[in-house]
Motif scaffolding. Structure first.
Motif, PDB file in Angstrom:
ATOM      1  N   PRO A   1       7.596  64.246  16.795  1.00 42.79           N
ATOM      2  CA  PRO A   1       7.173  62.916  17.232  1.00 42.79           C
ATOM      3  C   PRO A   1       6.564  62.118  16.076  1.00 42.79           C
ATOM      4  CG  PRO A   1       5.674  64.587  18.061  1.00 42.79           C
ATOM      5  CD  PRO A   1       6.809  65.309  17.397  1.00 42.79           C
ATOM      6  N   TYR A   2       6.757  60.824  16.125  1.00 37.57           N
ATOM      7  CA  TYR A   2       6.145  59.930  15.148  1.00 37.57           C
ATOM      8  C   TYR A   2       6.009  58.549  15.763  1.00 37.57           C
ATOM      9  CZ  TYR A   2      10.980  58.393  14.048  1.00 37.57           C
ATOM     10  OH  TYR A   2      12.258  57.919  14.112  1.00 37.57           O
ATOM     11  N   TYR A   3       5.158  57.760  15.126  1.00 38.23           N
ATOM     12  CA  TYR A   3       4.961  56.370  15.531  1.00 38.23           C
ATOM     13  C   TYR A   3       5.647  55.474  14.518  1.00 38.23           C
ATOM     14  CZ  TYR A   3       1.142  58.506  18.166  1.00 38.23           C
ATOM     15  OH  TYR A   3       0.401  59.301  18.991  1.00 38.23           O
ATOM     16  N   GLN A   4       6.091  54.319  14.974  1.00 35.40           N
ATOM     17  CA  GLN A   4       6.639  53.303  14.087  1.00 35.40           C
ATOM     18  C   GLN A   4       5.818  52.034  14.238  1.00 35.40           C
ATOM     19  OE1 GLN A   4      11.405  54.032  13.783  1.00 35.40           O
ATOM     20  NE2 GLN A   4      10.773  52.483  15.186  1.00 35.40           N
ATOM     21  N   ARG A   5       5.675  51.306  13.140  1.00 35.07           N
ATOM     22  CA  ARG A   5       5.034  50.000  13.168  1.00 35.07           C
ATOM     23  C   ARG A   5       5.942  49.037  12.411  1.00 35.07           C
ATOM     24  NH1 ARG A   5       2.104  48.629  16.649  1.00 35.07           N
ATOM     25  NH2 ARG A   5       0.951  50.553  16.401  1.00 35.07           N
ATOM     26  N   HIS A   6       6.391  47.995  13.080  1.00 40.28           N
ATOM     27  CA  HIS A   6       7.295  47.007  12.499  1.00 40.28           C
ATOM     28  C   HIS A   6       6.518  45.781  12.027  1.00 40.28           C
ATOM     29  CE1 HIS A   6       9.933  49.499  14.883  1.00 40.28           C
ATOM     30  NE2 HIS A   6      10.971  48.951  14.300  1.00 40.28           N
ATOM     31  N   VAL A   7       6.780  45.377  10.802  1.00 48.00           N
ATOM     32  CA  VAL A   7       6.240  44.139  10.265  1.00 48.00           C
ATOM     33  C   VAL A   7       7.450  43.257   9.979  1.00 48.00           C
ATOM     34  CG1 VAL A   7       4.895  43.074   8.424  1.00 48.00           C
ATOM     35  CG2 VAL A   7       4.282  45.367   9.263  1.00 48.00           C
ATOM     36  N   VAL A   8       7.508  42.096  10.631  1.00 45.75           N
ATOM     37  CA  VAL A   8       8.690  41.237  10.548  1.00 45.75           C
ATOM     38  C   VAL A   8       8.282  39.873  10.016  1.00 45.75           C
ATOM     39  CG1 VAL A   8      10.583  40.181  11.855  1.00 45.75           C
ATOM     40  CG2 VAL A   8       9.747  42.459  12.483  1.00 45.75           C
ATOM     41  N   GLY A   9       9.036  39.401   9.029  1.00 43.14           N
ATOM     42  CA  GLY A   9       8.790  38.066   8.485  1.00 43.14           C
ATOM     43  C   GLY A   9       9.262  36.985   9.435  1.00 43.14           C
ATOM     44  N   ALA A  10       8.871  35.772   9.145  1.00 46.06           N
ATOM     45  CA  ALA A  10       9.302  34.636   9.960  1.00 46.06           C
ATOM     46  C   ALA A  10      10.813  34.483   9.869  1.00 46.06           C
ATOM     47  CB  ALA A  10       8.619  33.359   9.486  1.00 46.06           C
ATOM     48  N   PRO A  11      11.472  34.217  10.987  1.00 46.69           N
ATOM     49  CA  PRO A  11      12.916  34.050  10.945  1.00 46.69           C
ATOM     50  C   PRO A  11      13.319  32.778  10.196  1.00 46.69           C
ATOM     51  CG  PRO A  11      12.084  33.585  13.151  1.00 46.69           C
ATOM     52  CD  PRO A  11      10.937  34.079  12.341  1.00 46.69           C
ATOM     53  N   VAL A  12      14.380  32.895   9.426  1.00 44.63           N
ATOM     54  CA  VAL A  12      14.981  31.753   8.752  1.00 44.63           C
ATOM     55  C   VAL A  12      16.215  31.380   9.560  1.00 44.63           C
ATOM     56  CG1 VAL A  12      16.105  30.947   6.645  1.00 44.63           C
ATOM     57  CG2 VAL A  12      14.157  32.528   6.500  1.00 44.63           C
ATOM     58  N   VAL A  13      16.281  30.154  10.016  1.00 42.36           N
ATOM     59  CA  VAL A  13      17.417  29.702  10.809  1.00 42.36           C
ATOM     60  C   VAL A  13      18.489  29.211   9.845  1.00 42.36           C
ATOM     61  CG1 VAL A  13      18.225  28.106  12.588  1.00 42.36           C
ATOM     62  CG2 VAL A  13      15.916  29.086  12.728  1.00 42.36           C
ATOM     63  N   ARG A  14      19.616  29.900   9.834  1.00 37.75           N
ATOM     64  CA  ARG A  14      20.723  29.538   8.944  1.00 37.75           C
ATOM     65  C   ARG A  14      21.645  28.501   9.578  1.00 37.75           C
ATOM     66  NH1 ARG A  14      18.815  31.064   4.263  1.00 37.75           N
ATOM     67  NH2 ARG A  14      18.424  33.287   4.098  1.00 37.75           N
ATOM     68  N   LYS A  15      21.717  28.535  10.930  1.00 41.29           N
ATOM     69  CA  LYS A  15      22.602  27.602  11.629  1.00 41.29           C
ATOM     70  C   LYS A  15      22.104  27.462  13.069  1.00 41.29           C
ATOM     71  CE  LYS A  15      27.581  26.923  12.155  1.00 41.29           C
ATOM     72  NZ  LYS A  15      28.888  27.583  11.968  1.00 41.29           N
ATOM     73  N   ALA A  16      22.053  26.237  13.542  1.00 40.42           N
ATOM     74  CA  ALA A  16      21.654  25.980  14.929  1.00 40.42           C
ATOM     75  C   ALA A  16      22.683  25.043  15.539  1.00 40.42           C
ATOM     76  CB  ALA A  16      20.266  25.354  14.974  1.00 40.42           C
ATOM     77  N   GLU A  17      23.316  25.527  16.601  1.00 40.53           N
ATOM     78  CA  GLU A  17      24.300  24.716  17.319  1.00 40.53           C
ATOM     79  C   GLU A  17      23.986  24.803  18.802  1.00 40.53           C
ATOM     80  OE1 GLU A  17      28.077  26.414  16.185  1.00 40.53           O
ATOM     81  OE2 GLU A  17      28.264  25.028  14.497  1.00 40.53           O
ATOM     82  N   GLY A  18      23.368  23.777  19.340  1.00 37.18           N
ATOM     83  CA  GLY A  18      23.043  23.769  20.758  1.00 37.18           C
ATOM     84  C   GLY A  18      22.081  24.882  21.113  1.00 37.18           C
ATOM     85  N   GLU A  19      22.556  25.804  21.915  1.00 39.97           N
ATOM     86  CA  GLU A  19      21.729  26.914  22.401  1.00 39.97           C
ATOM     87  C   GLU A  19      22.010  28.213  21.658  1.00 39.97           C
ATOM     88  OE1 GLU A  19      19.372  26.246  24.819  1.00 39.97           O
ATOM     89  OE2 GLU A  19      20.044  24.196  24.473  1.00 39.97           O
ATOM     90  N   ARG A  20      22.577  28.123  20.454  1.00 43.20           N
ATOM     91  CA  ARG A  20      22.942  29.296  19.654  1.00 43.20           C
ATOM     92  C   ARG A  20      22.352  29.152  18.258  1.00 43.20           C
ATOM     93  NH1 ARG A  20      26.936  31.065  16.095  1.00 43.20           N
ATOM     94  NH2 ARG A  20      27.801  33.114  16.565  1.00 43.20           N
TER      95      ARG A  20
END
Length: 156
Positions: A78-97
């Motif tokens: 058994p082990y624990y995980q800790r996720h550190v995630v940077g801010a998302p960079v939006v490469r493309k935005a089309e409507g609801e995608r």
């Protein structure tokens, strides 16, 4: 993309990191659409266009099967995980995608051992708006190192 969309997107990334760090694996599939793709792949294969992936799931049902495997059939220290995630960079935005990328680092702590860097890389995602809010329709987890310790049990 407006502020509200970006706020919801960053909340999706933060909630995902919290869920996969908490050990509540049943939450993981709920971040995805029914027809989705989740691939864990070394950077070298991704950069060269090679299809070989460490893990590859093509539906929410397959993600649920993985959760069942984690809970009921896989035997490991058994082990624990800790996720550190940077801010998302939006490469493309089309409507609801939205096509996005974010860097991540996962730290692992085995019982009675010091924490260590387990996996580092980037997420390459397609996020769509559903009646339940934003969900991943595709998540490619591209890890930087060609070497991974033993096996990857839990979602990254």
């Amino acid at each position: 993309m407006d502020f509200q969309d970006y706020f919801e997107l960053t909340q999706l990334y933060a909630d995902y990191a919290s869920a996969v760090s908490s050990g509540q694996w049943e939450l993981w599939p709920e971040f995805f659409t029914e027809e989705c793709s989740y691939r864990l792949q070394p950077r070298e294969n991704y950069d060269r266009g090679f299809p070989l992936a460490t893990l590859s799931f093509e539906s929410k049902g397959m993600l649920k099967d993985r959760v069942y495997g984690i809970r009921e059939t896989l035997f490991h220290d058994p082990y624990y995980q800790r996720h550190v995630v940077g801010a998302p960079v939006v490469r493309k935005a089309e409507g609801e995608r939205f096509e996005c990328e974010a860097n991540y680092a996962v730290f692992r702590t085995k019982l009675s051992e010091l924490s260590s860097v387990f996996n580092v890389g980037r997420y390459i995602d397609v996020v769509v708006r559903t009646p339940e809010g934003l969900k991943f329709s595709s998540r490619q987890v591209i890890y930087d190192s060609e070497m991974i310790p033993n096996s990857i049990i839990y979602p990254i």
